[in-house]
Design a protein around this motif. Structure first.
Motif, PDB file in Angstrom:
ATOM      1  N   VAL A   1       0.872  -1.197   0.036  1.00 37.77           N
ATOM      2  CA  VAL A   1       0.038   0.064  -0.006  1.00 37.77           C
ATOM      3  C   VAL A   1       0.778   1.212  -0.055  1.00 37.77           C
ATOM      4  N   ASN A   2       0.681   2.309  -0.809  1.00 33.93           N
ATOM      5  CA  ASN A   2       1.404   3.500  -1.078  1.00 33.93           C
ATOM      6  C   ASN A   2       0.637   4.389   0.027  1.00 33.93           C
ATOM      7  N   VAL A   3       1.692   5.091   0.723  1.00 38.42           N
ATOM      8  CA  VAL A   3       1.279   6.246   1.774  1.00 38.42           C
ATOM      9  C   VAL A   3       1.939   7.310   1.454  1.00 38.42           C
ATOM     10  N   GLU A   4       1.068   8.508   1.648  1.00 35.11           N
ATOM     11  CA  GLU A   4       1.562  10.030   1.555  1.00 35.11           C
ATOM     12  C   GLU A   4       2.539  10.342   2.400  1.00 35.11           C
ATOM     13  N   LYS A   5       3.529   9.635   3.012  1.00 36.34           N
ATOM     14  CA  LYS A   5       4.619  10.126   4.016  1.00 36.34           C
ATOM     15  C   LYS A   5       5.810   9.427   3.632  1.00 36.34           C
ATOM     16  N   SER A   6       7.001  10.209   4.182  1.00 38.24           N
ATOM     17  CA  SER A   6       8.283   9.569   3.866  1.00 38.24           C
ATOM     18  C   SER A   6       8.442   8.183   4.529  1.00 38.24           C
ATOM     19  N   ALA A   7       9.599   7.450   4.143  1.00 43.58           N
ATOM     20  CA  ALA A   7       9.912   6.361   5.114  1.00 43.58           C
ATOM     21  C   ALA A   7       9.997   6.427   6.305  1.00 43.58           C
TER      22      ALA A   7
ATOM     23  N   GLN B   1      -0.639 -10.695  22.359  1.00 48.68           N
ATOM     24  CA  GLN B   1       0.325  -9.424  22.606  1.00 48.68           C
ATOM     25  C   GLN B   1       1.425  -9.626  21.658  1.00 48.68           C
ATOM     26  N   LEU B   2       1.605  -8.325  21.119  1.00 45.64           N
ATOM     27  CA  LEU B   2       2.612  -8.113  19.973  1.00 45.64           C
ATOM     28  C   LEU B   2       3.767  -7.329  20.727  1.00 45.64           C
ATOM     29  N   LYS B   3       5.044  -7.492  20.451  1.00 42.94           N
ATOM     30  CA  LYS B   3       6.313  -7.015  20.951  1.00 42.94           C
ATOM     31  C   LYS B   3       7.105  -6.805  19.940  1.00 42.94           C
ATOM     32  N   VAL B   4       7.763  -5.662  19.853  1.00 38.83           N
ATOM     33  CA  VAL B   4       8.586  -5.187  18.806  1.00 38.83           C
ATOM     34  C   VAL B   4       9.907  -6.111  19.377  1.00 38.83           C
ATOM     35  N   LYS B   5      10.314  -7.078  18.235  1.00 39.34           N
ATOM     36  CA  LYS B   5      11.443  -7.840  18.166  1.00 39.34           C
ATOM     37  C   LYS B   5      12.802  -7.305  17.472  1.00 39.34           C
ATOM     38  N   GLU B   6      12.510  -6.346  16.323  1.00 44.65           N
ATOM     39  CA  GLU B   6      13.819  -5.916  15.749  1.00 44.65           C
ATOM     40  C   GLU B   6      13.149  -4.707  15.032  1.00 44.65           C
ATOM     41  N   LYS B   7      13.997  -3.935  15.092  1.00 42.04           N
ATOM     42  CA  LYS B   7      13.757  -2.480  14.175  1.00 42.04           C
ATOM     43  C   LYS B   7      15.076  -2.059  13.621  1.00 42.04           C
ATOM     44  N   SER B   8      14.701  -1.935  12.147  1.00 42.33           N
ATOM     45  CA  SER B   8      15.940  -1.277  11.401  1.00 42.33           C
ATOM     46  C   SER B   8      15.333  -0.211  10.625  1.00 42.33           C
ATOM     47  N   ALA B   9      15.640   1.126  11.063  1.00 43.01           N
ATOM     48  CA  ALA B   9      14.797   2.335  10.474  1.00 43.01           C
ATOM     49  C   ALA B   9      15.742   2.607   9.341  1.00 43.01           C
ATOM     50  N   PRO B  10      14.925   3.239   8.356  1.00 43.10           N
ATOM     51  CA  PRO B  10      13.416   3.178   8.326  1.00 43.10           C
ATOM     52  C   PRO B  10      12.642   2.010   7.540  1.00 43.10           C
ATOM     53  N   HIS B  11      13.265   0.982   7.502  1.00 39.00           N
ATOM     54  CA  HIS B  11      12.793   0.083   6.279  1.00 39.00           C
ATOM     55  C   HIS B  11      12.200  -1.102   6.969  1.00 39.00           C
ATOM     56  N   LYS B  12      12.385  -1.496   8.374  1.00 42.01           N
ATOM     57  CA  LYS B  12      11.815  -2.922   8.701  1.00 42.01           C
ATOM     58  C   LYS B  12      11.496  -2.787  10.276  1.00 42.01           C
ATOM     59  N   ILE B  13      10.336  -3.224  10.513  1.00 45.23           N
ATOM     60  CA  ILE B  13      10.139  -3.518  11.975  1.00 45.23           C
ATOM     61  C   ILE B  13       9.357  -4.899  12.040  1.00 45.23           C
ATOM     62  N   VAL B  14       9.920  -5.762  13.122  1.00 43.99           N
ATOM     63  CA  VAL B  14       9.609  -6.991  13.244  1.00 43.99           C
ATOM     64  C   VAL B  14       8.917  -7.114  14.577  1.00 43.99           C
ATOM     65  N   PHE B  15       7.656  -7.619  14.497  1.00 43.83           N
ATOM     66  CA  PHE B  15       6.616  -7.839  15.707  1.00 43.83           C
ATOM     67  C   PHE B  15       6.492  -9.204  15.899  1.00 43.83           C
ATOM     68  N   GLY B  16       6.755  -9.610  17.076  1.00 46.27           N
ATOM     69  CA  GLY B  16       6.604 -11.102  17.479  1.00 46.27           C
ATOM     70  C   GLY B  16       5.629 -11.285  18.514  1.00 46.27           C
ATOM     71  N   SER B  17       5.085 -12.505  18.627  1.00 47.42           N
ATOM     72  CA  SER B  17       3.927 -12.949  19.607  1.00 47.42           C
ATOM     73  C   SER B  17       4.795 -12.914  20.814  1.00 47.42           C
ATOM     74  N   ALA B  18       4.150 -12.483  22.039  1.00 47.37           N
ATOM     75  CA  ALA B  18       4.952 -12.400  23.240  1.00 47.37           C
ATOM     76  C   ALA B  18       4.657 -13.920  23.987  1.00 47.37           C
TER      77      ALA B  18
ATOM     78  N   SER C   1      10.808   3.398   0.467  1.00 48.41           N
ATOM     79  CA  SER C   1      10.811   4.647  -0.005  1.00 48.41           C
ATOM     80  C   SER C   1      10.349   4.551  -1.735  1.00 48.41           C
ATOM     81  N   VAL C   2       9.372   5.358  -1.788  1.00 50.20           N
ATOM     82  CA  VAL C   2       8.908   5.600  -3.296  1.00 50.20           C
ATOM     83  C   VAL C   2       9.330   6.895  -3.874  1.00 50.20           C
ATOM     84  N   SER C   3       9.128   7.909  -3.036  1.00 52.44           N
ATOM     85  CA  SER C   3       9.824   9.308  -3.288  1.00 52.44           C
ATOM     86  C   SER C   3      10.090   9.813  -1.913  1.00 52.44           C
ATOM     87  N   ALA C   4      10.457  11.177  -2.145  1.00 56.62           N
ATOM     88  CA  ALA C   4      10.625  11.958  -0.648  1.00 56.62           C
ATOM     89  C   ALA C   4       9.463  12.117   0.234  1.00 56.62           C
TER      90      ALA C   4
END
Length: 130
Positions: free
Chosen positions: A8-14, A57-74, A88-91
């Motif tokens: 899904v495209n979103v009108e926000k920067s990454a 319950q979901l918990k953030v397991k890994e973050k790699s700004a600004p391209h990836k967030i991994v949630f895992g079951s607690a 990123s599609v554009s700025a």
């Protein structure tokens, strides 16, 4: 069991989208209409319940700004991850996709495939509303 949402495209920067998706409060806005419970547990965890389904319950397991967030079951009872990929599609535009990866027996996988597919599609479809 691996499931993939549409992109899904979103009108926000990454970067802006990454910040919104790492704020647990924002997930309440992404939830389907049949949500029965939503509670932020901490800065990297939240609990939700849909009508007729057990609470998860979901918990953030890994973050790699600004391209990836991994949630895992607690919970070890329902072992799965929900991987958020931001491209990123554009700025000022980015694209987001969710991948669900779970380790379930064939009977359980057959029962939950439809509801989980619909759930991740609803989440990603609601991201532009943030």
């Amino acid at each position: 069991m691996n499931l993939e949402s549409p992109k899904v495209n979103v009108e926000k920067s990454a970067e802006e989208l990454f910040e919104l998706l790492t704020d647990m409060q924002n997930f309440e806005k992404l939830m389907p209409e049949n949500i029965a419970k939503f509670e932020v547990i901490g800065e990297d965890s939240f609990l939700f319940g849909l009508k007729g389904m057990p609470e998860i319950q979901l918990k953030v397991k890994e973050k790699s700004a600004p391209h990836k967030i991994v949630f895992g079951s607690a919970s070890d009872k329902v072992p799965f991850t929900l991987i958020t990929t931001i491209d990123s599609v554009s700025a000022a535009t980015s694209a987001v996709k969710l991948d669900f990866e779970g380790d379930f027996n064939p009977m359980m996988a057959m029962m939950i495939k439809g509801p989980i597919s619909k759930f991740i599609e609803t989440l990603v479809t609601n991201v532009p509303k943030l």
